[in-house]
Design a protein around this motif. Structure first.
Motif, short mmCIF file in Angstrom:
data_model
loop_
_atom_site.label_atom_id
_atom_site.label_comp_id
_atom_site.label_asym_id
_atom_site.label_seq_id
_atom_site.Cartn_x
_atom_site.Cartn_y
_atom_site.Cartn_z
N MET A 1 -8.89 -6.49 26.20
CA MET A 1 -8.75 -5.24 26.89
C MET A 1 -8.27 -5.51 28.31
O MET A 1 -8.70 -6.47 28.94
N THR A 2 -7.42 -4.63 28.80
CA THR A 2 -6.99 -4.71 30.19
C THR A 2 -7.33 -3.39 30.89
O THR A 2 -7.32 -2.33 30.26
N ILE A 3 -7.62 -3.49 32.17
CA ILE A 3 -7.91 -2.32 32.99
C ILE A 3 -7.02 -2.39 34.22
O ILE A 3 -7.07 -3.36 34.97
N ALA A 17 -6.44 -0.46 28.15
CA ALA A 17 -5.61 -0.78 26.98
C ALA A 17 -6.31 -1.83 26.11
O ALA A 17 -7.01 -2.69 26.62
N GLY A 18 -6.10 -1.72 24.81
CA GLY A 18 -6.68 -2.68 23.87
C GLY A 18 -7.84 -2.09 23.11
O GLY A 18 -7.85 -0.90 22.77
N ARG A 19 -8.84 -2.90 22.85
CA ARG A 19 -10.03 -2.48 22.11
C ARG A 19 -11.18 -2.23 23.08
O ARG A 19 -11.44 -3.05 23.94
N LEU A 20 -11.83 -1.10 22.91
CA LEU A 20 -13.00 -0.77 23.70
C LEU A 20 -14.20 -0.83 22.76
O LEU A 20 -14.51 0.13 22.05
N ASP A 21 -14.83 -2.00 22.71
CA ASP A 21 -15.90 -2.24 21.74
C ASP A 21 -17.05 -3.00 22.40
O ASP A 21 -17.10 -3.12 23.62
N THR A 22 -17.94 -3.52 21.60
CA THR A 22 -19.13 -4.21 22.11
C THR A 22 -18.77 -5.38 23.03
O THR A 22 -19.46 -5.62 24.01
N ASN A 23 -17.69 -6.07 22.71
CA ASN A 23 -17.30 -7.23 23.51
C ASN A 23 -16.64 -6.85 24.83
O ASN A 23 -16.75 -7.58 25.81
N GLU A 29 -17.60 -1.07 32.04
CA GLU A 29 -18.81 -0.61 32.73
C GLU A 29 -18.90 -1.22 34.13
O GLU A 29 -19.23 -0.53 35.10
N SER A 30 -18.59 -2.49 34.25
CA SER A 30 -18.60 -3.15 35.55
C SER A 30 -17.60 -2.51 36.51
O SER A 30 -17.90 -2.28 37.68
N ALA A 31 -16.40 -2.21 36.01
CA ALA A 31 -15.38 -1.56 36.84
C ALA A 31 -15.84 -0.18 37.28
O ALA A 31 -15.63 0.22 38.43
N VAL A 52 -12.02 2.22 19.48
CA VAL A 52 -13.18 2.49 20.32
C VAL A 52 -14.42 2.54 19.43
O VAL A 52 -14.41 3.20 18.39
N SER A 53 -15.45 1.82 19.83
CA SER A 53 -16.70 1.78 19.06
C SER A 53 -17.74 2.64 19.78
O SER A 53 -17.48 3.22 20.83
N SER A 54 -18.96 2.65 19.22
CA SER A 54 -20.04 3.40 19.86
C SER A 54 -20.35 2.83 21.25
O SER A 54 -20.70 3.57 22.17
N ALA A 55 -20.19 1.53 21.43
CA ALA A 55 -20.39 0.92 22.76
C ALA A 55 -19.35 1.45 23.74
O ALA A 55 -19.66 1.71 24.90
N GLY A 56 -18.13 1.62 23.29
CA GLY A 56 -17.08 2.19 24.13
C GLY A 56 -17.36 3.63 24.48
O GLY A 56 -17.17 4.06 25.63
N LEU A 57 -17.84 4.40 23.50
CA LEU A 57 -18.20 5.80 23.77
C LEU A 57 -19.32 5.89 24.80
O LEU A 57 -19.31 6.77 25.66
#
Length: 99
Positions: A1-3, A17-23, A29-31, A52-57
């Protein structure tokens, strides 16, 4: 993922951009926790999110909660087709501002 961060006239845009998941959710969140929420708009541009996973949501909801207490707001910009389907399936599309 990139921000990628871009300043806007009324706030800040984070292009994710990319995958927003547990990893990768902790990185977003830090950003988010480094943003000054005072009466500005935070735009989360999700046009290039593949998954996007539940962690991303959870992190997307966190962005919303960070901005509200100080009079700021969070807007989701151009969510990808996959993001749109997930937001609709979870009912988050009725809670969040999406453009």
């Amino acid at each position: 993922m990139t921000i990628t961060q871009n300043k806007t006239p009324d706030g800040l845009e984070l292009i994710v951009a990319g995958r927003l998941d547990t990893n990768t959710a902790p990185e977003l969140e830090s950003a988010l926790k480094q943003i000054e929420p005072a009466k500005q708009t935070l735009y989360l541009n999700l046009k290039d999110i593949d998954y996007v996973s539940s962690a991303g949501l959870r992190v997307i909801l966190l962005a919303h909660k960070i901005m509200l207490p100080t009079g700021g707001k969070m807007v989701l910009r151009q969510p990808s087709e996959f993001c749109t389907q997930v937001l609709e399936a979870t009912g988050m599309d009725s809670i969040l501002t999406i453009e």
